[in-house]
Design an enzyme around this catalytic site. Sequence first.
Site, PDB file in Angstrom:
ATOM      1  N   GLY A   1     -28.216  13.599  -8.077  1.00  9.55           N
ATOM      2  CA  GLY A   1     -27.114  14.030  -8.926  1.00  9.55           C
ATOM      3  C   GLY A   1     -26.181  12.880  -9.265  1.00  9.55           C
ATOM      4  O   GLY A   1     -26.083  11.913  -8.525  1.00  9.55           O
ATOM      5  N   CYS A   2     -25.519  12.991 -10.392  1.00  9.84           N
ATOM      6  CA  CYS A   2     -24.503  12.032 -10.806  1.00  9.84           C
ATOM      7  C   CYS A   2     -23.511  12.787 -11.690  1.00  9.84           C
ATOM      8  O   CYS A   2     -23.622  13.999 -11.855  1.00  9.84           O
ATOM      9  CB  CYS A   2     -25.122  10.833 -11.531  1.00  9.84           C
ATOM     10  SG  CYS A   2     -25.839  11.232 -13.138  1.00  9.84           S
ATOM     11  N   GLN A   3     -22.581  12.090 -12.296  1.00  7.08           N
ATOM     12  CA  GLN A   3     -21.546  12.770 -13.078  1.00  7.08           C
ATOM     13  C   GLN A   3     -22.094  13.522 -14.291  1.00  7.08           C
ATOM     14  O   GLN A   3     -21.785  14.685 -14.497  1.00  7.08           O
ATOM     15  CB  GLN A   3     -20.477  11.770 -13.518  1.00  7.08           C
ATOM     16  CG  GLN A   3     -19.325  12.405 -14.274  1.00  7.08           C
ATOM     17  CD  GLN A   3     -18.546  13.426 -13.459  1.00  7.08           C
ATOM     18  OE1 GLN A   3     -18.430  13.316 -12.253  1.00  7.08           O
ATOM     19  NE2 GLN A   3     -18.040  14.443 -14.124  1.00  7.08           N
TER      20      GLN A   3
END
Length: 66
Positions: free
Chosen positions: A25-27
Amino acid sequence: MTKNPKFCGGKYCHISENMIKLLSGCQLGKRSMMAATDLLAAGFTAVTDIAGGFAAWTQNGLPTDN
C-alpha cells in the site's frame, strides 16, 4: 518516481515465498502496484495491492486506526 534496484534483492529474499502474505500500500496506489508487480515477479504468490492506495481506502469509508 525512481525504482529501488535493491527492492526484491534485500530482506525479502530471505523469506520463503510460501510462508508469507504481503499487503502492498501507498498513498495513491501507483508505487504499491509497482511493488506488488515486482514481488509477484520475484516468486511471491500471496501478494495483495491496495488499489487506489490509502486515499481510496479512506474515501470509501473503510476502517482506519488513528
